[in-house]
Design a protein around this motif. Sequence first.
Motif, PDB file in Angstrom:
ATOM      1  N   LEU A 133       0.848  -0.933  -0.363  1.00 33.07           N
ATOM      2  CA  LEU A 133       0.216   0.187  -0.192  1.00 33.07           C
ATOM      3  C   LEU A 133       0.969   1.447   0.265  1.00 33.07           C
ATOM      4  CD1 LEU A 133      -2.654   1.062  -0.332  1.00 33.07           C
ATOM      5  CD2 LEU A 133      -2.645   0.329   2.743  1.00 33.07           C
ATOM      6  N   ALA A 134       1.791   1.741   0.790  1.00 32.30           N
ATOM      7  CA  ALA A 134       2.977   2.309   0.572  1.00 32.30           C
ATOM      8  C   ALA A 134       3.421   2.780  -0.772  1.00 32.30           C
ATOM      9  CB  ALA A 134       4.020   1.880   1.638  1.00 32.30           C
ATOM     10  N   VAL A 135       3.810   1.370  -1.423  1.00 35.02           N
ATOM     11  CA  VAL A 135       4.039   1.578  -2.497  1.00 35.02           C
ATOM     12  C   VAL A 135       3.537   2.369  -3.582  1.00 35.02           C
ATOM     13  CG1 VAL A 135       4.807   0.637  -4.927  1.00 35.02           C
ATOM     14  CG2 VAL A 135       5.977  -0.167  -2.184  1.00 35.02           C
ATOM     15  N   THR A 136       1.641   1.726  -3.429  1.00 35.22           N
ATOM     16  CA  THR A 136       0.657   2.278  -4.225  1.00 35.22           C
ATOM     17  C   THR A 136       0.365   3.797  -4.331  1.00 35.22           C
ATOM     18  OG1 THR A 136      -0.102   0.226  -4.244  1.00 35.22           O
ATOM     19  CG2 THR A 136      -1.613   1.633  -4.829  1.00 35.22           C
ATOM     20  N   GLN A 137       0.248   4.295  -2.550  1.00 36.22           N
ATOM     21  CA  GLN A 137       0.324   6.063  -2.148  1.00 36.22           C
ATOM     22  C   GLN A 137       1.699   6.154  -2.858  1.00 36.22           C
ATOM     23  OE1 GLN A 137      -0.489   5.169   1.931  1.00 36.22           O
ATOM     24  NE2 GLN A 137      -2.354   5.007   1.834  1.00 36.22           N
ATOM     25  N   ALA A 138       2.667   5.912  -3.036  1.00 38.23           N
ATOM     26  CA  ALA A 138       3.566   6.254  -3.861  1.00 38.23           C
ATOM     27  C   ALA A 138       3.776   6.759  -4.700  1.00 38.23           C
ATOM     28  CB  ALA A 138       4.975   6.073  -2.918  1.00 38.23           C
ATOM     29  N   ILE A 142       3.072  10.664  -6.388  1.00 36.01           N
ATOM     30  CA  ILE A 142       4.208  10.966  -7.037  1.00 36.01           C
ATOM     31  C   ILE A 142       3.363  11.962  -8.507  1.00 36.01           C
ATOM     32  CG2 ILE A 142       6.262  10.878  -8.652  1.00 36.01           C
ATOM     33  CD1 ILE A 142       6.925   9.114  -6.458  1.00 36.01           C
ATOM     34  N   ARG A 143       2.049  11.657  -8.913  1.00 31.88           N
ATOM     35  CA  ARG A 143       1.881  11.280  -9.965  1.00 31.88           C
ATOM     36  C   ARG A 143       0.550  12.801  -9.385  1.00 31.88           C
ATOM     37  NH1 ARG A 143      -0.392   6.986 -11.385  1.00 31.88           N
ATOM     38  NH2 ARG A 143       0.422   6.103 -12.326  1.00 31.88           N
ATOM     39  N   ASN A 144       0.244  13.083  -8.666  1.00 32.86           N
ATOM     40  CA  ASN A 144      -0.270  14.366  -8.212  1.00 32.86           C
ATOM     41  C   ASN A 144       0.810  15.258  -7.630  1.00 32.86           C
ATOM     42  OD1 ASN A 144      -3.236  12.710  -7.622  1.00 32.86           O
ATOM     43  ND2 ASN A 144      -2.800  12.423  -5.540  1.00 32.86           N
ATOM     44  N   ARG A 145       1.497  15.170  -7.662  1.00 34.00           N
ATOM     45  CA  ARG A 145       2.905  16.263  -7.695  1.00 34.00           C
ATOM     46  C   ARG A 145       2.680  16.507  -9.426  1.00 34.00           C
ATOM     47  NH1 ARG A 145       6.357  14.414  -2.629  1.00 34.00           N
ATOM     48  NH2 ARG A 145       4.944  14.214  -1.079  1.00 34.00           N
ATOM     49  N   ALA A 333       5.997   6.974   2.927  1.00 35.99           N
ATOM     50  CA  ALA A 333       7.668   6.698   3.751  1.00 35.99           C
ATOM     51  C   ALA A 333       8.041   7.285   2.170  1.00 35.99           C
ATOM     52  CB  ALA A 333       7.882   5.277   2.822  1.00 35.99           C
ATOM     53  N   GLY A 334       9.198   7.582   3.482  1.00 35.73           N
ATOM     54  CA  GLY A 334      10.272   7.993   2.810  1.00 35.73           C
ATOM     55  C   GLY A 334      11.346   7.431   0.842  1.00 35.73           C
TER      56      GLY A 334
END
Length: 516
Positions: A133-138, A142-145, A333-334
């Motif tokens: 989930l952390a990877v999916t959210q990342a 990133i896409r939003n930014r 996550a970082g």
Amino acid sequence: MKSSNLLSRGILIVGLLALAVWFFTPLEKKIKLGLDLQGGMHLVLQVQTDDALRAESDSDMQRLVSDAKDKGITISPTRTSPTSFEISGLSPENKDALGAITRANLPIWDVAESGDKVTYTVKTTEAAKIRDLAVTQAVQTIRNRVDEFGVAEPVITPASGYRVVVQLPGVDDPERIRRLIKNTAFLEFRLVRGGPAPTPEALAQAAPVTPNTEVIPGDIRDDVTGSVTGKQYYLVDKARVITGRDLKTARPGQGKLGEPVVNFGLTAEGSRLFGDATGANIGTGLAIILDGKVVSAPRINAKITDSGVIEGGFTQQEVDDLTTTLRSGSLPAGLTYLEERTVGPSLGRDSIRQGLLAGVIGTSAIVLAMLIIYTLSGVAAIVALGLNVVLLFGGLGMFHSTLTLPGIAGIILTIGMAVDANVLIFERIREELKAGRTVRSAVDLGFERALSAIVDANVTTLISALFLFQFGTGPVRGFAVTLSIGLLASVFTAVFVSRWLFDLALHNRRVEKLSI
């Protein structure tokens, strides 16, 4: 063949041709070029999924402390790893009470007892889910930014090993993009237990490090220019009060002296956690930590619930970028940069030139072969081939697809497969003519009996292309897109357009011999 039927089919073909031209013109606006053709940035990022696990366990630790307090039990959990913590000094009655709380409210934890100590560990399957989930959210963050920055047709996809691949074609300000993505905006609020101090050694003398605390650095900035003039160190709790995931809003603002700051609002759950922590620690410092650095550590003077301010000697540009990253979603996550390169457009120009040259040579060879082998009937295949290319580009324009170097290869392959369908039809017509059929009968049977072979060949290839699109990334998907659209167009042109051309040539005529 009725004239009305022939006319309606002709109108349909001309209409589709006009629609396709409308979809892909002007070409430079309707079809974007990929990273390999116009240059840009290529990044490979490692998601530090342990951060997500720590954030999840911090939240559950605080909930356990709060629920235990409601039952009159005071506990002090100690973290032992990103996925585990332990509580010592428990009586049998308190262990039973904590067990009931865990079963009711903390289902993702395994509990192990040893004497007066209880160890909590995240279940293996749940830990894997949190990492995924952390990877999916990342990826989404990133896409939003990147979307807010205005990059056209970015490719942002997860990869094995909890990594994210980012391709940004046509970037004209790579330095700002680099800062925007590198500013991961992993935001944390933690209670201060010591500092600031000029060195970690000086901090350790004033406030010794315990299992529940750690040392975090921060920049010293000039009050006038905002430039970094040195470093200082803080001793803070390992447990987070809240994180960026608890933010609801973020916007630029001005501080008491007119300096740029970030105003933020919290979610309902974030407000509750923030209010409990600040209300119980009035007079204590609260460290605002961004990407592993303390940007400010104000003193808590009163209970704070639903809003606050992030100060740190920022410039206006830094505040704008920080607001963008926070508003588009804080990363769970970082990130660590494993690979970063800028691709120049010169290679893309060479690729386009070589691709066009290959396409022209290949198409010319096909046209020549069709005219030599099938004489005048080959003209029908050439016309269908031209229409096939127009429909292909129309499809790319309609779906706003990104054209990559493998995509050009897909176009060239499509041209070959389009002619292959015509070859099957023409050979069938030849066989029927050799069997003594009339021209009209041979044409009808040739198209009818070649249809199944054409459909079978193209459907199997289309299935392969769809798998490439589903599981491929970047240029591979570009190849799959052009191949898929080209296959559908080639079936239409070979079966429908070529047949219409033959019917048009044979309409109201008695033809004894076919030039094929």
